[in-house]
Design a protein around this motif. Structure first.
Motif, PDB file in Angstrom:
ATOM      1  N   MET A  31      -2.298   6.064  -0.408  1.00  0.00           N
ATOM      2  CA  MET A  31      -3.927   6.695  -0.543  1.00  0.00           C
ATOM      3  C   MET A  31      -3.584   6.456  -2.105  1.00  0.00           C
ATOM      4  N   LEU A  32      -2.753   7.217  -2.255  1.00  0.00           N
ATOM      5  CA  LEU A  32      -2.250   8.296  -3.670  1.00  0.00           C
ATOM      6  C   LEU A  32      -2.264   6.804  -4.570  1.00  0.00           C
ATOM      7  N   ALA A  33      -1.147   5.736  -3.549  1.00  0.00           N
ATOM      8  CA  ALA A  33      -1.388   4.467  -4.865  1.00  0.00           C
ATOM      9  C   ALA A  33      -2.389   4.145  -5.299  1.00  0.00           C
ATOM     10  N   LEU A  34      -3.818   4.043  -5.006  1.00  0.00           N
ATOM     11  CA  LEU A  34      -4.490   3.474  -5.536  1.00  0.00           C
ATOM     12  C   LEU A  34      -5.062   4.106  -6.508  1.00  0.00           C
ATOM     13  N   ASN A  35      -4.537   4.867  -6.906  1.00  0.00           N
ATOM     14  CA  ASN A  35      -4.593   5.575  -8.558  1.00  0.00           C
ATOM     15  C   ASN A  35      -4.041   4.674  -9.427  1.00  0.00           C
ATOM     16  N   GLN A  36      -2.743   3.906  -8.690  1.00  0.00           N
ATOM     17  CA  GLN A  36      -2.101   3.391  -9.857  1.00  0.00           C
ATOM     18  C   GLN A  36      -2.948   1.300 -10.220  1.00  0.00           C
ATOM     19  N   PHE A  37      -3.308   1.612  -8.372  1.00  0.00           N
ATOM     20  CA  PHE A  37      -3.742  -0.109  -7.751  1.00  0.00           C
ATOM     21  C   PHE A  37      -4.663   0.050  -7.250  1.00  0.00           C
ATOM     22  N   PRO A  38      -5.235   0.490  -8.484  1.00  0.00           N
ATOM     23  CA  PRO A  38      -7.693   0.570  -7.748  1.00  0.00           C
ATOM     24  C   PRO A  38      -7.721  -0.508  -7.091  1.00  0.00           C
ATOM     25  N   GLN A  39      -6.821  -1.573  -7.152  1.00  0.00           N
ATOM     26  CA  GLN A  39      -7.132  -3.144  -6.177  1.00  0.00           C
ATOM     27  C   GLN A  39      -7.050  -3.543  -4.585  1.00  0.00           C
ATOM     28  N   GLY A  40      -6.043  -2.328  -4.787  1.00  0.00           N
ATOM     29  CA  GLY A  40      -5.186  -2.224  -3.474  1.00  0.00           C
ATOM     30  C   GLY A  40      -3.710  -2.377  -3.365  1.00  0.00           C
ATOM     31  N   ALA A  41      -3.365  -1.744  -2.235  1.00  0.00           N
ATOM     32  CA  ALA A  41      -2.047  -1.392  -2.563  1.00  0.00           C
ATOM     33  C   ALA A  41      -0.921  -2.222  -0.568  1.00  0.00           C
TER      34      ALA A  41
END
Ligand SMILES: Nc1ccn([C@@H]2O[C@H](COP(=O)(O)OP(=O)(O)OP(=O)(O)O)[C@@H](O)[C@H]2O)c(=O)n1
Ligand SMILES: C[C@](O)(CO)[C@H](O)COP(=O)(O)O
Length: 233
Positions: free
Chosen positions: A121-131
């Motif tokens: 969930m926190l990675a969405l700040n770096q990967f706004p298109q999804g991860a």
């Protein structure tokens, strides 16, 4: 910067028959300790504070799900799955609000931790298109041939095992999955549908004990991991 407020909806494809497991019942209903694999998985998602709803896609002939204690959980919604995993995910996406984030997680992966969900969930700040959660390949990788011998060694730099959950905007995932399936693309995970649309999802290193219970010898391993997690929690 204020943290983005996101509505996370978990989707659990659980409509498979577990043919590689070779059990008398679908593998998601085999027990690890006191609970079924599916119950373990649902419990991990239903208890996560940021997940507002869990949608489980079931086989149309599934008569075991109603026997699960969690079957009547207020955050749980049932849908009928499809012929392939991607069809089951798409069926679940039909009941997800377009502004939600879809966190898709295999029913067959009962060892998921809240910490890994938080990381994704926190990675969405770096990967706004999804991860997606993934595990870097550790071994030398070989491509085999029909003769049972090594064709060649596969370059393993930046080679990852895709895990789940895989986390994408529900509207984009639904659209791209529909288009990719209509185009007869090979879609074995949510990321491949997004890649088909030209998107490069983020890779988030996840725990290696987040295994997919697929073959009989995975059961003992999953049981070991769950007991180890219970000790550590
Ligand atoms: N038509 C399908 C096929 C699979 N799945 C789900 O997708 C997840 C990952 O699939 P896999 O591990 O392949 O499960 P099965 O398809 O049941 O296993 P097998 O391929 O051995 O039959 C599982 O939780 C499975 O229940 C699904 O919801 N709908
Ligand atoms: C989604 C997945 O678990 C990522 O590794 C995998 O693709 C599922 O594949 P399966 O053949 O449906 O088990």
């Amino acid at each position: 910067m204020t943290a983005a407020i996101r509505n996370f909806v978990a989707i659990v494809p659980a409509a498979g028959i577990g043919s590689r497991m070779g059990a008398a019942i679908p593998k998601q209903y085999l027990r690890l300790g006191q609970e079924t694999i599916l119950s373990h998985t649902l419990e991990r998602l239903l208890t996560h504070p940021a997940i507002s709803q869990v949608i489980v896609a079931l086989h149309p002939e599934d008569d075991l799900f109603p026997q699960l204690p969690l079957a009547t959980h207020p955050k749980l919604t049932q849908v009928i799955g499809g012929a392939e995993r991607a069809d089951s995910v798409l069926a679940a996406l039909q009941v997800v609000e377009n502004d939600a984030w879809a966190l898709v997680h295999d029913a067959a992966r009962p060892c998921l931790t809240h910490n890994d969900i938080d990381k994704l969930m926190l990675a969405l700040n770096q990967f706004p298109q999804g991860a997606i959660l993934a595990a870097p390949v550790r071994d030398t990788m070989k491509r085999g041939n029909a003769g049972g011998t090594i064709e060649h060694t596969v370059e393993r730099t930046q080679l990852w095992h895709a895990l789940t959950p895989q986390l994408f905007p529900a509207s984009a995932l639904k659209h791209n999955l529909q288009q990719a399936l209509q185009a007869k693309a090979t879609i074995t995970d949510e990321a491949s549908a997004m890649e088909w649309a030209g998107i490069h999802p983020g890779l988030v290193a996840g725990r290696v004990d987040n295994i997919k219970v697929t073959h009989p010898d995975d059961l003992e391993l999953a049981q070991l991991f769950l007991s180890q997690q219970a000790i550590l929690i």
